[in-house]
Write a protein that holds these residues in place. Structure first.
Motif, PDB file in Angstrom:
ATOM      1  N   GLN A  44      32.600  28.283 -12.928  1.00  0.00           N
ATOM      2  CA  GLN A  44      31.720  27.183 -12.789  1.00  0.00           C
ATOM      3  C   GLN A  44      32.155  26.304 -11.636  1.00  0.00           C
ATOM      4  OE1 GLN A  44      33.837  25.419 -16.727  1.00  0.00           O
ATOM      5  NE2 GLN A  44      32.336  23.908 -15.900  1.00  0.00           N
ATOM      6  N   ASN A  45      31.178  25.287 -11.420  1.00  0.00           N
ATOM      7  CA  ASN A  45      31.300  24.391 -10.316  1.00  0.00           C
ATOM      8  C   ASN A  45      32.691  23.480 -10.629  1.00  0.00           C
ATOM      9  OD1 ASN A  45      29.265  25.033  -8.816  1.00  0.00           O
ATOM     10  ND2 ASN A  45      28.037  23.603  -9.813  1.00  0.00           N
ATOM     11  N   GLY A  46      33.454  23.581  -9.552  1.00  0.00           N
ATOM     12  CA  GLY A  46      34.868  22.615  -9.884  1.00  0.00           C
ATOM     13  C   GLY A  46      35.792  23.440 -10.496  1.00  0.00           C
ATOM     14  N   SER A  47      35.664  24.758 -10.605  1.00  0.00           N
ATOM     15  CA  SER A  47      36.901  25.437 -11.079  1.00  0.00           C
ATOM     16  C   SER A  47      37.989  25.887 -10.203  1.00  0.00           C
ATOM     17  CB  SER A  47      36.344  26.664 -11.884  1.00  0.00           C
ATOM     18  OG  SER A  47      35.639  27.615 -10.778  1.00  0.00           O
ATOM     19  N   GLY A  48      37.623  25.455  -8.872  1.00  0.00           N
ATOM     20  CA  GLY A  48      38.854  25.812  -7.965  1.00  0.00           C
ATOM     21  C   GLY A  48      38.627  26.958  -7.061  1.00  0.00           C
TER      22      GLY A  48
END
Lengths: 276, 226
Positions: A44-48
């Motif tokens: 997901q968004n922001g998972s690195g």
């Protein structure tokens, strides 16, 4: 063709975010990527994901851990040196394109690598043809539509003919024809023995085009395997916890008791076998 | 001879340095205002030091040009003024959120259009810086060697300037259309759901500054006339 090795990679963004100690975007990743592999990173968004790939060409430096390119610590190389073997296409073409013409934009990378004359010309022509922009060489990039600007950004890195190609969300904002182009580019690169690493949210795209899929969540790798392994029923709860859904053929195949069928082709094959 | 600048220096300390210290932004203030004013400050210093008309007290002779004490005094006066202006503007930027400024302007009856222009111009600068940084990162990813060499870095920045400015203008245009689509230019007054808190100490400080401004202008005018 280089082998990439991430060892205990940690990246903490100091500025902004959580006041106490920043944001831990990548939190202890071990990953070996062999020469010629096709690897997709999903999450997901922001998972690195984007933070992770920016370490491959040195745009970000590890807070802890190491990135090894063919056994050599990337910390000892400049971004420009790493760019000779690792090409990174950014997610947003408008944060990459700056030249006044399509041709100048595509020439920029290979010129920096010292290519001139026939070698430069042929690299640029091949890259433009690969994304279908060969007739737009004199066009100003801002006169192209969003989808073709994205293809231009891809061509501008392709022209550098790097051994490793890293694509950040290559299909986002693309129409079906654009996605087809990206698929073909990846196919060609793979045939030439180059390593392709792509970040994507498009499950169908990754299931069909990549032999290996890595799933990231909160800066860590939670799944790593072939599309059949990552999208089989056992993994669904892990996928769900990262807000990802398996591609439709995988769901249909499992419901019909046909095993793991992550792609249309594998589902049709399994259906044909079961009815035979 | 330095009597003329003690007042202004005191004013800078009182109205810029002290509040910056209290707000914890002194370091950022010094860095930003130095960056903004260094070129103009250096040229003002050199021009006045060496070419002040009618300077009598010679401090230094360098071939055909001479530095005079009168020139130095005038140069210092100019420097303090530049410091005061850039310090005050930087302090304002460092301590005021653009959103607060816009809401407060609207609350005081400024038209939404003017408030938007004020906001857009303040917000465009950091957006442009961010965009430029990303394009520069993309250039490095395509083999531009910037490490170590200042000249090489400049070589990378020059071609970015055009697209960064055009891109930012494009973004503002798009934001304007999006606002328009949500009824931005609708006539009549608006209901504000939130506005920045305004403590009585802030109000006292503001009135104090206005009174001080009137007093200073008054003193100047009286001085001139008398």
């Amino acid at each position: 063709m280089p082998e990439l090795n991430l060892e205990g990679l940690v990246h903490v963004y100091r500025e902004g975010g959580v006041r106490e100690g920043g944001v831990r975007a990548v939190d202890g990743v071990d990953l070996r990527i062999g020469p010629g592999e096709r690897l997709a990173i999903i999450g997901q968004n922001g998972s690195g994901k984007s933070t992770l790939v920016r370490h491959l060409n040195g745009l970000l430096r590890p807070t802890a851990g190491r990135v090894l390119v063919d056994g050599v610590d990337a910390a000892r190389m400049t971004v420009a040196q790493l760019a000779r073997s690792i090409g990174l296409v950014f997610q947003d073409p408008d944060r990459q394109i700056f030249a006044g013409s399509v041709l100048a934009e595509v020439e920029y990378g290979p010129r920096n690598l010292g290519h001139r004359g026939q070698k430069l010309r042929s690299a640029v022509e091949t890259a433009l043809a690969a994304v279908g922009l060969e007739r737009e060489a004199r066009t100003n990039p801002y006169d192209l539509g969003a989808s073709r600007r994205k293809l231009l950004a891809l061509a501008s890195v392709l022209a550098m003919e790097t051994a490793v190609l890293v694509l950040d969300e290559p299909t986002t904002g693309q129409d079906e024809r654009g996605v087809e182009r990206v698929r073909a580019v990846i196919e060609d690169a793979h045939r030439d023995g180059r390593t392709v690493i792509a970040i994507s949210h498009d499950m169908r795209f990754v299931a069909e085009g990549f032999e290996r899929i890595v799933v990231m969540h909160a800066g860590r790798i939670v799944l790593d395997g072939s599309p059949e392994q990552v999208f089989r029923r056992d993994s669904w709860s892990t996928l769900e916890s990262t807000f990802l859904e398996p591609p439709l053929p995988a769901v249909i195949g499992e419901r019909l008791g046909l095993g793991s069928t992550p792609t249309d082709a594998s589902l049709i094959r399994a259906l044909a076998q079961s009815s035979a | 001879m330095l009597g003329g600048i003690i007042g202004p220096v005191g004013l800078v300390l009182l109205a810029v340095v002290l509040p910056a210290l209290a707000a914890g932004v002194l370091r950022g203030l010094v860095r930003t205002s130095l960056l903004l004013t260094l070129p103009i400050a250096i040229s003002a210093l050199l021009v006045n030091l060496f070419f002040f008309p009618g300077g009598q007290q010679v401090l230094l002779r360098l071939g055909p040009i001479t530095a005079t004490a009168e020139g130095l005094e005038f140069a210092l006066e100019i420097l303090v003024r530049i410091m005061a202006i850039s310090g005050a503007i930087t302090l304002f930027y460092l301590t005021t959120r653009p959103q607060d400024l816009v809401v407060d302007l609207e609350r005081r009856g400024v038209s939404a259009r003017v408030a938007f222009v004020a906001n857009a111009s303040v917000q465009t600068v950091p957006a442009m810086v961010e965009r430029a940084q990303q394009i520069a990162a993309a250039q490095r990813a395509r083999g531009l060697d910037t490490e170590g060499s200042f000249l090489r870095r400049v070589r990378g920045i020059v071609p970015i300037v055009g697209p960064v400015i055009l891109g930012s203008i494009g973004e503002v245009e798009e934001r304007t259309l999006a606002l328009e689509a949500r009824g931005f230019t609708r006539p009549g007054s608006r209901t504000l759901l939130w506005w920045p808190p305004d403590s009585s100490s802030q109000r006292i400080a503001r009135w104090g500054l206005i009174l001080a401004l009137v007093a200073i202008i008054g003193a100047r005018v009286a001085g001139r006339l008398g």
